[in-house]
Design an enzyme around this catalytic site. Structure first.
Site, PDB file in Angstrom:
ATOM      1  N   GLU A   1       9.197 104.424   8.677  1.00 14.69           N
ATOM      2  CA  GLU A   1       9.240 103.254   9.558  1.00 14.69           C
ATOM      3  C   GLU A   1      10.714 102.872   9.615  1.00 14.69           C
ATOM      4  O   GLU A   1      11.269 102.400   8.627  1.00 14.69           O
ATOM      5  CB  GLU A   1       8.419 102.095   8.983  1.00 14.69           C
ATOM      6  CG  GLU A   1       8.334 100.953   9.977  1.00 14.69           C
ATOM      7  CD  GLU A   1       7.912  99.606   9.378  1.00 14.69           C
ATOM      8  OE1 GLU A   1       7.368  98.788  10.121  1.00 14.69           O
ATOM      9  OE2 GLU A   1       8.134  99.377   8.173  1.00 14.69           O
TER      10      GLU A   1
ATOM     11  N   ASP B   1       7.355 102.573   4.367  1.00 18.21           N
ATOM     12  CA  ASP B   1       7.463 101.216   4.886  1.00 18.21           C
ATOM     13  C   ASP B   1       8.879 100.658   4.788  1.00 18.21           C
ATOM     14  O   ASP B   1       9.540 100.816   3.760  1.00 18.21           O
ATOM     15  CB  ASP B   1       6.526 100.345   4.027  1.00 18.21           C
ATOM     16  CG  ASP B   1       6.441  98.922   4.507  1.00 18.21           C
ATOM     17  OD1 ASP B   1       5.786  98.704   5.539  1.00 18.21           O
ATOM     18  OD2 ASP B   1       7.016  98.026   3.858  1.00 18.21           O
TER      19      ASP B   1
ATOM     20  N   ASP C   1       0.605 104.776   2.298  1.00 16.47           N
ATOM     21  CA  ASP C   1       1.752 103.936   2.643  1.00 16.47           C
ATOM     22  C   ASP C   1       2.635 103.794   1.406  1.00 16.47           C
ATOM     23  O   ASP C   1       2.137 103.495   0.324  1.00 16.47           O
ATOM     24  CB  ASP C   1       1.221 102.551   3.054  1.00 16.47           C
ATOM     25  CG  ASP C   1       1.874 102.037   4.307  1.00 16.47           C
ATOM     26  OD1 ASP C   1       3.118 101.957   4.317  1.00 16.47           O
ATOM     27  OD2 ASP C   1       1.152 101.707   5.265  1.00 16.47           O
TER      28      ASP C   1
ATOM     29  N   HIS D   1      -0.658  98.124  12.825  1.00 15.64           N
ATOM     30  CA  HIS D   1      -1.132  96.864  12.234  1.00 15.64           C
ATOM     31  C   HIS D   1      -0.125  95.724  12.382  1.00 15.64           C
ATOM     32  O   HIS D   1      -0.408  94.607  11.954  1.00 15.64           O
ATOM     33  CB  HIS D   1      -1.445  97.106  10.760  1.00 15.64           C
ATOM     34  CG  HIS D   1      -0.205  97.471   9.989  1.00 15.64           C
ATOM     35  ND1 HIS D   1       0.472  98.647  10.196  1.00 15.64           N
ATOM     36  CD2 HIS D   1       0.516  96.788   9.063  1.00 15.64           C
ATOM     37  CE1 HIS D   1       1.531  98.681   9.415  1.00 15.64           C
ATOM     38  NE2 HIS D   1       1.583  97.563   8.717  1.00 15.64           N
ATOM     39  N   ASP D   2       1.052  96.001  12.943  1.00 17.49           N
ATOM     40  CA  ASP D   2       2.053  94.943  13.152  1.00 17.49           C
ATOM     41  C   ASP D   2       2.173  94.571  14.622  1.00 17.49           C
ATOM     42  O   ASP D   2       2.982  93.708  14.977  1.00 17.49           O
ATOM     43  CB  ASP D   2       3.432  95.410  12.673  1.00 17.49           C
ATOM     44  CG  ASP D   2       3.484  95.625  11.168  1.00 17.49           C
ATOM     45  OD1 ASP D   2       2.764  94.925  10.448  1.00 17.49           O
ATOM     46  OD2 ASP D   2       4.256  96.505  10.739  1.00 17.49           O
TER      47      ASP D   2
HETATM   48  C1  GLC Z   1       6.332  96.775   7.367  1.00 16.84           C
HETATM   49  C2  GLC Z   1       4.822  96.722   7.464  1.00 16.84           C
HETATM   50  C3  GLC Z   1       4.398  95.293   7.618  1.00 16.84           C
HETATM   51  C4  GLC Z   1       4.845  94.531   6.397  1.00 16.84           C
HETATM   52  C5  GLC Z   1       6.343  94.708   6.151  1.00 16.84           C
HETATM   53  C6  GLC Z   1       6.715  94.268   4.768  1.00 16.84           C
HETATM   54  O1  GLC Z   1       6.958  96.381   8.513  1.00 16.84           O
HETATM   55  O2  GLC Z   1       4.391  97.534   8.510  1.00 16.84           O
HETATM   56  O3  GLC Z   1       3.026  95.155   7.796  1.00 16.84           O
HETATM   57  O4  GLC Z   1       4.549  93.181   6.553  1.00 16.84           O
HETATM   58  O5  GLC Z   1       6.754  96.038   6.255  1.00 16.84           O
HETATM   59  O6  GLC Z   1       6.225  95.185   3.837  1.00 16.84           O
END
Ligand code: GLC
Length: 570
Positions: free
Chosen positions: A268, A211, A109, A341-342
């Site tokens: 993402e 991310d 990540d 995970h979100d």
């Molecule tokens: C992304 C991650 C999430 C995190 C956020 C801030 O959306 O997937 O888990 O809290 O970024 O880094």
């Protein structure tokens, strides 16, 4: 693996990352090899054979870097260090090598929109206003002691945090106050980031999931956002997500790092419109693929505000899914997922009749997403049908965003019970409970009674040990799906074939993949019987049979079938 394409079909470029089946690991909750209640890198290495058995070819491991763990590793204090509770660099190197020996690649990540407030850069920036590191972050003078503008952070409250011991001075954070944003306007910061990325790629990882990358460009006017909550603030997204000028940063990032390596980059990318997909994943796009969130947040109006629930119907999901597939197909390649995970567990989110939140529902959803055009991403526990939990009190939550959503719901006038409901349904902790390896008290997560997060509690019904040797388990169904996509005579079609929707009744989501064969997927997303028309060989079925009447097939509640279309039938 490289699929051998028939010579006449050269329209789709072949790339290794199109042929992968990715498994996402949330290391804190996967397997705890040293019994301290926190999953670790050695734990992943010890469970590689389980992943080989499942058949996945690539792992995406959520952040394992040095971190105070405010956002479970998405707050990095040292990009080249390993968080001690996860293990050491030697453990990671061992994992990379052990996985490689089993033909499994690893991606990590990349969290470069922000760092932790404990990063040395930020600590120096705070300690000395004249240090060059001050400009690695975003510091601004307030308006007579008040924040510079009205932006609300993703995790609630102002994006501006007062700088200790300085008058009328604030620093900026899109997420938690302990995740200060990096200043991408500063070329020196960008150069450090690129050096770090290349360092990791040279270490032998296969690439990165990137991310929150659509947040790196902020509107430089720092003007107010439209107010959209009773806190008097406006979402930061209006002024910082996928904003003009981001193209320069992303083009440079790609040219300086990913393009120089044989690697995969998965962005993402919430907030990117379909019109912009070409720039993101087109031939010369910033990334190889992106996650499209247009349908993942179907149950809430705005991904980060869980009290705005929708009353979605299967027809809505179908429309969003098809729109997404068609847009991705027109531009490039997508990363398909049901969970991460979100997100809450997909069984609890997408299967609205609770009676089918079981192996039937889990397999139906599996078939629905797995054969879409793109690279499938399976989130840990999805392959055994893990579900959401029900918590009684907010004290049982760890996730920063759950705690924020709870309080925001109360502030918006909802009762405590309603607020708990929203959080139970949507909490990111739902997907983060320890993996259920077996039926024992701690679900085989470790050999102690410690766990950093309370378990879901249903491990006697849902666990891997029970499913790995059971021919009709959810796990076995996932194995078959992987086998079919990657190792069968249908693999050219299922990987490289075109996507096309099939007309069906509202509750049936049906599509086909067209390559050297035509493979059709029909999923009844309702508890009613639904008729479909097709003919061919059944390759997968989540029921023991497929009923036929008067030349039509009758799909049972939440029945899913994958069919190799009879070439003579049209
Ligand atoms: C992304 C991650 C999430 C995190 C956020 C801030 O959306 O997937 O888990 O809290 O970024 O880094």
């Amino acid at each position: 693996m490289t699929i051998k394409l028939k010579e006449q079909r050269v329209s789709e470029a072949q790339n290794f990352w199109k042929e992968e089946v990715v498994y996402q690991i949330y290391p804190k909750s996967f397997y705890d090899s040293d019994n301290d209640g926190i999953g670790d890198i050695k734990g992943i290495t010890q469970k590689l054979d389980y992943l080989v058995d499942l058949g996945v070819t690539m792992l995406w491991i959520c952040p394992i870097f040095t971190s105070p763990m405010v956002d479970n590793g998405y707050d990095i204090a040292d990009y080249k260090g390993i968080q001690t509770e996860f293990g050491s660099m030697a453990d990671l190197e061992e994992l990379i090598a052990a996985a490689k020996a089993k033909n499994i690649k690893i991606i990590l990540d990349l969290v470069v929109n922000h760092s932790s407030d404990e990063h040395a850069w930020f600590q120096t920036a705070l300690a000395d206003a004249d240090s060059p590191y001050r400009d690695y972050y975003i510091f601004k003078a307030g308006k007579e002691g008040n924040p510079p503008n009205n932006w609300r952070s993703i995790f609630g409250g102002s994006v501006w945090e007062p700088v200790p011991n300085e008058e009328n001075m604030f620093y900026f954070h899109t997420f938690d106050k302990r995740q200060p944003d990096l200043n991408w306007e500063n070329p020196a910061l960008r150069a450090e980031i690129y050096e770090m990325i290349n360092w990791w790629l040279e270490k032998g990882i296969a690439g990165f999931r990137i991310d929150s990358i659509t947040f790196i460009k902020k509107d430089q006017d720092y003007g107010d956002a439209p107010i959209d909550g009773s806190d008097g603030l406006g979402s930061v997204k209006h002024k910082t997500r996928n904003r003009p000028g981001i193209e320069q940063f992303l083009t440079e990032l790609n040219a300086e790092t990913f393009k120089k390596h044989e690697c995969v980059s998965v962005g993402e990318a919430p907030g990117v419109t379909y019109e912009e997909f070409d720039q993101y994943i087109g031939e010369d796009g910033y990334f190889n693929m992106i996650f499209d969130f247009h349908y993942a947040d179907i149950d809430v109006e705005n991904g980060s505000e869980w009290f705005r629930q929708t009353n979605w119907q299967p027809q809505d999901l179908k429309e969003l899914l098809f729109k997404s597939q068609m847009a991705i197909q027109a531009s490039g390649w997508g990363a398909n997922f049901l969970e991460n995970h979100d997100q809450p567990r997909s069984l609890s989110k997408y299967i609205t009749d609770k009676n089918y939140q079981n192996e039937i529902g889990a397999k139906a959803l599996g078939a629905l997403f797995f054969f879409l055009r793109g690279t499938p991403f399976i989130y840990q526990g999805q392959e055994i049908g893990m579900k959401n939990f029900q918590r009684e009190t907010i004290e049982d939550f760890n996730d920063v965003s759950s705690i924020d959503n709870y309080h925001r719901s109360l502030m918006e006038g909802f009762s405590e019970g309603e607020a708990m409901n929203f959080v139970n349904q949507r909490s990111r902790d739902n997907g983060r409970t320890p993996f259920q390896w077996d039926a024992s008290d701690n679900a085989g997560f470790n050999h102690s009674d410690q766990a950093w997060l309370k378990l879901s509690g249903d491990q006697t019904e849902i666990n891997a040990a029970q499913q790995v040797n059971q021919a009709d388990s959810v796990f076995a169904f996932y194995k078959k799906m992987i086998q079919l996509r990657n190792h069968s005579s249908a693999c050219e079609t299922l990987i490289y074939g075109q996507f096309a929707p099939i007309e069906a009744s509202d509750a049936v989501i049906a599509y086909e993949r067209i390559g050297d064969q035509t493979i059709q997927v029909f999923v009844n997303l309702s508890n009613q019987i639904e008729a479909i028309e097709t003919s061919g060989e059944i390759l997968l079925n989540n029921y023991s049979q497929l009923q036929e009447r008067a030349g039509r097939y009758l799909l049972q509640p939440y029945q899913a079938v994958v069919i190799r279309k009879d070439p003579t039938h049209d």
